[in-house]
Design an enzyme around this catalytic site. Structure first.
Site, mmCIF file in Angstrom:
data_model
loop_
_atom_site.group_PDB
_atom_site.id
_atom_site.type_symbol
_atom_site.label_atom_id
_atom_site.label_comp_id
_atom_site.label_asym_id
_atom_site.label_seq_id
_atom_site.Cartn_x
_atom_site.Cartn_y
_atom_site.Cartn_z
ATOM 1 N N HIS A 1 0.813 -1.220 0.000
ATOM 2 C CA HIS A 1 0.000 0.000 0.000
ATOM 3 C C HIS A 1 0.850 1.276 0.000
ATOM 4 C CE1 HIS A 1 0.716 1.075 4.246
ATOM 5 N NE2 HIS A 1 0.849 -0.226 4.388
ATOM 6 N N HIS B 1 12.450 -1.508 -12.256
ATOM 7 C CA HIS B 1 12.217 -2.955 -12.358
ATOM 8 C C HIS B 1 12.188 -3.539 -10.951
ATOM 9 C CE1 HIS B 1 13.784 -7.112 -13.962
ATOM 10 N NE2 HIS B 1 12.650 -7.212 -13.321
#
Ligand SMILES: CC(C)(COP(=O)(O)OP(=O)(O)OC[C@H]1O[C@@H](n2cnc3c(N)ncnc32)[C@H](O)[C@@H]1OP(=O)(O)O)[C@@H](O)C(=O)NCCC(=O)NCCS
Length: 213
Positions: free
Chosen positions: A136, A145
Site C-alpha cells: 500500500h 524494475h
C-alpha cells in the site's frame, strides 16, 4: 482486432508477449527487434522489423510496449515511441492482483502472481515481475524494475530506473533513490541514495562505481 507491437524479442520480451496473450486483450502480437532481419521469430511470435521500422509504423498498432529489461533503454525507447505517436500499452497478466485504488503507468508490465496494493503508484515503463509485491502507498517512479519475488512493504518509494533484485525485501517507508541497484536477496532497512549498488542483510553499499541498470 487489436494489434500489439513489442520492442525487444529477448527473454523479457517473450514474457511480456506471453502475459499479453494470456490477458486475451490482443488478437495479434508482433515483435520489433534490431536482430531483424537475421531473426524472424521469437517463440511463437514473428519479428517483423527493427526499432527504426517501429518508430515509423507505431501509430498503426492499437498498443506498443517495450520488452527490454535494461531500465534506461526501456524508458528511453518508451519515451521515443510515445513522441512518435505510439499508443503505449500497459500489460497486466490475468493472474496479477492490482487494487482498484492503485495506478499502473503506460508502457508498464505486471506479471503473474504480482500484487500491487491500494494507494500504490507505478510509473511508466516499469516491470513488476513475477510474484513481486508492491504494498500500500508505495511510489514507484518511471523505468523501475521490481524483480521476481521482491517485496516492497507499505509506503516505500523507488526512484527512476532503479532495479530491485529478485527476492529483495524493503522495509516500510524506506526511500530508494534513482538509478540504484538492490541486490538479489537484500534486506533493506535504511534509505538508499541515488546510484548506489547495495546488497546483503542488512543491505550495504557494494561500492560499485558503474551503475548496472
Ligand atoms: C548486486 C549485484 C548487481 C552486484 O553485481 P556485481 O556488481 O556484478 O557484483 P559481483 O558479482 O562482482 O560481486 C561483488 C561482491 O558483492 C557480493 N554480492 C554481489 N551480489 C550480492 C548479493 N545479492 N548479496 C550479497 N552479496 C552480494 C559478491 O559476493 C562480491 O563479494 P566479494 O567482493 O567479497 O567477493 C548482483 O549481484 C545482483 O544481485 N543483481 C540482481 C540480480 C537479479 O535480481 N536478477 C533478477 C533478474 S529478473
Amino acid at each position: 482486432m487489436k494489434r500489439l507491437a513489442i520492442l525487444g524479442a529477448g527473454g523479457h520480451g517473450r514474457v511480456v508477449a506471453d502475459a499479453a496473450e494470456a490477458s486475451g486483450e490482443w488478437q495479434e502480437i508482433v515483435f520489433f527487434d534490431d536482430a531483424w532481419p537475421q531473426r524472424k521469430a521469437s517463440g511463437p511470435w514473428p519479428i517483423v522489423g527493427n526499432l527504426a521500422a517501429l518508430l515509423q509504423q507505431c501509430q498503426e498498432f492499437d498498443g506498443v510496449v517495450v520488452g527490454i529489461g535494461a531500465n534506461r533503454v526501456r524508458l528511453s525507447n518508451t519515451e521515443a515511441l510515445a513522441a512518435a505517436g505510439a499508443r503505449l500499452a500497459t500489460i497486466i497478466h490475468p493472474r496479477a492482483t492490482i487494487s482498484r485504488h492503485a495506478g499502473v503507468g503506460a508502457g508498464s508490465v505486471v506479471f503473474a502472481g504480482a500484487v500491487v496494493n491500494i494507494g500504490a503508484r507505478i510509473g511508466q515503463a516499469c516491470i513488476i515481475n513475477t510474484a513481486a509485491t508492491v504494498d500500500h502507498d508505495c511510489q514507484v517512479a518511471d523505468g523501475v524494475h521490481i524483480s521476481p519475488g521482491a517485496n516492497l512493504a507499505g509506503g516505500v518509494t523507488v526512484g527512476t530506473c532503479s532495479w530491485i533484485g529478485a527476492n529483495a525485501g524493503i522495509r516500510q517507508q524506506i526511500s530508494i533513490g534513482a538509478h540504484a541497484v538492490i541486490g538479489v536477496g537484500a534486506v533493506v532497512v535504511s534509505p538508499q541514495p541515488d546510484g548506489i549498488t547495495a546488497a546483503g542483510n542488512p543491505a550495504k553499499d557494494l561500492n560499485r562505481t558503474t551503475p548496472t541498470c
